[in-house]
Design a protein around this motif. Structure first.
Motif, PDB file in Angstrom:
ATOM      1  N   SER A 106      26.733  50.873  46.082  1.00 53.74           N
ATOM      2  CA  SER A 106      26.226  52.247  46.154  1.00 53.74           C
ATOM      3  C   SER A 106      25.217  52.541  45.049  1.00 53.74           C
ATOM      4  N   LEU A 107      25.203  51.729  44.007  1.00 55.41           N
ATOM      5  CA  LEU A 107      24.273  51.907  42.889  1.00 55.41           C
ATOM      6  C   LEU A 107      23.055  50.989  42.988  1.00 55.41           C
ATOM      7  N   GLY A 108      22.924  50.294  44.120  1.00 50.93           N
ATOM      8  CA  GLY A 108      21.754  49.450  44.335  1.00 50.93           C
ATOM      9  C   GLY A 108      21.823  48.087  43.679  1.00 50.93           C
ATOM     10  N   VAL A 109      23.021  47.665  43.300  1.00 49.71           N
ATOM     11  CA  VAL A 109      23.184  46.357  42.661  1.00 49.71           C
ATOM     12  C   VAL A 109      22.836  45.254  43.653  1.00 49.71           C
ATOM     13  N   GLN A 110      22.111  44.253  43.164  1.00 44.27           N
ATOM     14  CA  GLN A 110      21.718  43.129  43.999  1.00 44.27           C
ATOM     15  C   GLN A 110      22.596  41.905  43.798  1.00 44.27           C
ATOM     16  N   LYS A 111      23.137  41.729  42.583  1.00 46.19           N
ATOM     17  CA  LYS A 111      23.990  40.576  42.289  1.00 46.19           C
ATOM     18  C   LYS A 111      25.120  41.014  41.367  1.00 46.19           C
ATOM     19  N   ILE A 112      26.327  40.516  41.666  1.00 46.99           N
ATOM     20  CA  ILE A 112      27.493  40.793  40.843  1.00 46.99           C
ATOM     21  C   ILE A 112      28.016  39.467  40.301  1.00 46.99           C
ATOM     22  N   ASP A 113      28.245  39.428  39.011  1.00 49.38           N
ATOM     23  CA  ASP A 113      28.842  38.252  38.383  1.00 49.38           C
ATOM     24  C   ASP A 113      30.230  38.602  37.870  1.00 49.38           C
ATOM     25  N   LEU A 114      31.057  37.597  37.747  1.00 49.16           N
ATOM     26  CA  LEU A 114      32.340  37.713  37.076  1.00 49.16           C
ATOM     27  C   LEU A 114      32.729  36.330  36.600  1.00 49.16           C
ATOM     28  N   THR A 115      33.624  36.283  35.660  1.00 50.70           N
ATOM     29  CA  THR A 115      34.165  35.003  35.207  1.00 50.70           C
ATOM     30  C   THR A 115      35.680  35.074  35.297  1.00 50.70           C
ATOM     31  N   SER A 116      36.302  33.916  35.412  1.00 48.97           N
ATOM     32  CA  SER A 116      37.754  33.850  35.469  1.00 48.97           C
ATOM     33  C   SER A 116      38.200  32.498  34.949  1.00 48.97           C
ATOM     34  N   ARG A 117      39.221  32.514  34.119  1.00 51.10           N
ATOM     35  CA  ARG A 117      39.755  31.251  33.615  1.00 51.10           C
ATOM     36  C   ARG A 117      40.291  30.424  34.787  1.00 51.10           C
ATOM     37  N   PRO A 118      40.094  29.113  34.755  1.00 51.99           N
ATOM     38  CA  PRO A 118      40.623  28.259  35.830  1.00 51.99           C
ATOM     39  C   PRO A 118      42.132  28.394  36.013  1.00 51.99           C
ATOM     40  N   SER A 119      42.857  28.710  34.950  1.00 56.26           N
ATOM     41  CA  SER A 119      44.312  28.836  35.046  1.00 56.26           C
ATOM     42  C   SER A 119      44.743  30.045  35.883  1.00 56.26           C
ATOM     43  N   ARG A 120      43.848  30.988  36.114  1.00 56.59           N
ATOM     44  CA  ARG A 120      44.168  32.161  36.937  1.00 56.59           C
ATOM     45  C   ARG A 120      43.887  31.814  38.407  1.00 56.59           C
ATOM     46  N   GLU A 121      44.689  30.919  38.930  1.00 51.10           N
ATOM     47  CA  GLU A 121      44.447  30.347  40.255  1.00 51.10           C
ATOM     48  C   GLU A 121      44.403  31.392  41.366  1.00 51.10           C
ATOM     49  N   ALA A 122      45.339  32.325  41.371  1.00 50.04           N
ATOM     50  CA  ALA A 122      45.364  33.350  42.425  1.00 50.04           C
ATOM     51  C   ALA A 122      44.104  34.212  42.349  1.00 50.04           C
ATOM     52  N   ALA A 123      43.697  34.564  41.139  1.00 46.70           N
ATOM     53  CA  ALA A 123      42.489  35.373  40.973  1.00 46.70           C
ATOM     54  C   ALA A 123      41.270  34.618  41.476  1.00 46.70           C
ATOM     55  N   ASN A 124      41.180  33.336  41.157  1.00 46.04           N
ATOM     56  CA  ASN A 124      40.036  32.545  41.604  1.00 46.04           C
ATOM     57  C   ASN A 124      39.993  32.428  43.119  1.00 46.04           C
ATOM     58  N   ARG A 125      41.155  32.271  43.746  1.00 43.87           N
ATOM     59  CA  ARG A 125      41.188  32.228  45.219  1.00 43.87           C
ATOM     60  C   ARG A 125      40.726  33.562  45.797  1.00 43.87           C
ATOM     61  N   LEU A 126      41.157  34.663  45.178  1.00 46.25           N
ATOM     62  CA  LEU A 126      40.747  35.995  45.634  1.00 46.25           C
ATOM     63  C   LEU A 126      39.236  36.137  45.571  1.00 46.25           C
ATOM     64  N   TYR A 127      38.639  35.793  44.451  1.00 41.24           N
ATOM     65  CA  TYR A 127      37.194  35.962  44.295  1.00 41.24           C
ATOM     66  C   TYR A 127      36.438  35.134  45.328  1.00 41.24           C
ATOM     67  N   GLN A 128      36.892  33.922  45.580  1.00 40.02           N
ATOM     68  CA  GLN A 128      36.235  33.079  46.585  1.00 40.02           C
ATOM     69  C   GLN A 128      36.405  33.668  47.976  1.00 40.02           C
ATOM     70  N   ARG A 129      37.592  34.181  48.270  1.00 43.28           N
ATOM     71  CA  ARG A 129      37.848  34.795  49.582  1.00 43.28           C
ATOM     72  C   ARG A 129      36.957  36.015  49.795  1.00 43.28           C
ATOM     73  N   LEU A 130      36.605  36.717  48.700  1.00 45.90           N
ATOM     74  CA  LEU A 130      35.755  37.901  48.810  1.00 45.90           C
ATOM     75  C   LEU A 130      34.264  37.556  48.813  1.00 45.90           C
ATOM     76  N   GLY A 131      33.945  36.274  48.762  1.00 42.39           N
ATOM     77  CA  GLY A 131      32.552  35.854  48.884  1.00 42.39           C
ATOM     78  C   GLY A 131      31.875  35.441  47.595  1.00 42.39           C
ATOM     79  N   PHE A 132      32.571  35.520  46.471  1.00 41.33           N
ATOM     80  CA  PHE A 132      31.974  35.051  45.218  1.00 41.33           C
ATOM     81  C   PHE A 132      31.896  33.530  45.259  1.00 41.33           C
ATOM     82  N   GLU A 133      30.792  33.015  44.795  1.00 46.16           N
ATOM     83  CA  GLU A 133      30.588  31.569  44.766  1.00 46.16           C
ATOM     84  C   GLU A 133      30.506  31.094  43.333  1.00 46.16           C
ATOM     85  N   GLN A 134      31.123  29.956  43.085  1.00 43.58           N
ATOM     86  CA  GLN A 134      31.070  29.390  41.740  1.00 43.58           C
ATOM     87  C   GLN A 134      29.641  28.930  41.465  1.00 43.58           C
TER      88      GLN A 134
END
Length: 151
Positions: A106-134
């Motif tokens: 809604s604010l016109g953002v073109q790219k969103i970044d985030l980082t996550s420790r590899p040990s946060r496995e469930a979080a990493n699966r969530l981000y990938q499922r939502l379309g974030f690419e490593q």
């Protein structure tokens, strides 16, 4: 107890400060103490949106969205996605991230970044499922102390 859809924190209350401090302690043992002045500064900053999921009026999950303009466009960063242990596995993390994505769009953002420790496995699966690419990148950090001189 039914969880509410994540909404931005617009007023810095002491109860919210305490809840966020507790959540940040779950996220990172090295997180600095979170104070009322921190929440007040974040709420007052137009570049920052703190999204909170509540149960019974109490914050049980948060994420922070930071939106900024650079020469190549409007970007965003999602950080501090955390859900209280007792409320995990109910889709709140996904609701928080989806709400942040919607706010960014809604604010016109073109790219969103985030980082996550590899040990946060469930979080990493969530981000990938939502379309974030490593990304194929190096993440660098320079920690500045109060006494450090800028090079």
């Amino acid at each position: 107890m039914r969880e509410a859809y994540p909404e931005p924190i617009k007023v810095a209350t002491s109860e919210d400060t305490q809840a966020i401090a507790s959540l940040l302690a779950q996220l990172s043992s090295s997180a600095p103490p979170f104070a009322q002045t921190d929440l007040e500064a974040m709420v007052a900053d137009p570049a920052i949106t703190i999204l909170a999921a509540r149960a019974g009026g109490e914050i049980v999950g948060i994420t922070t969205l930071v939106v900024f303009r650079v020469a190549t466009g409007v970007r965003a960063f999602i950080d501090d996605v955390v859900v209280r242990d007792a409320h995990r596995g109910k889709g709140l993390g996904e609701k928080l991230v989806r709400a942040a994505i919607g706010q960014a769009a809604s604010l016109g953002v073109q790219k969103i970044d985030l980082t996550s420790r590899p040990s946060r496995e469930a979080a990493n699966r969530l981000y990938q499922r939502l379309g974030f690419e490593q990304r194929e990148t190096n993440v660098y950090r320079l920690v500045l102390s109060a006494k450090a001189a800028v090079p």
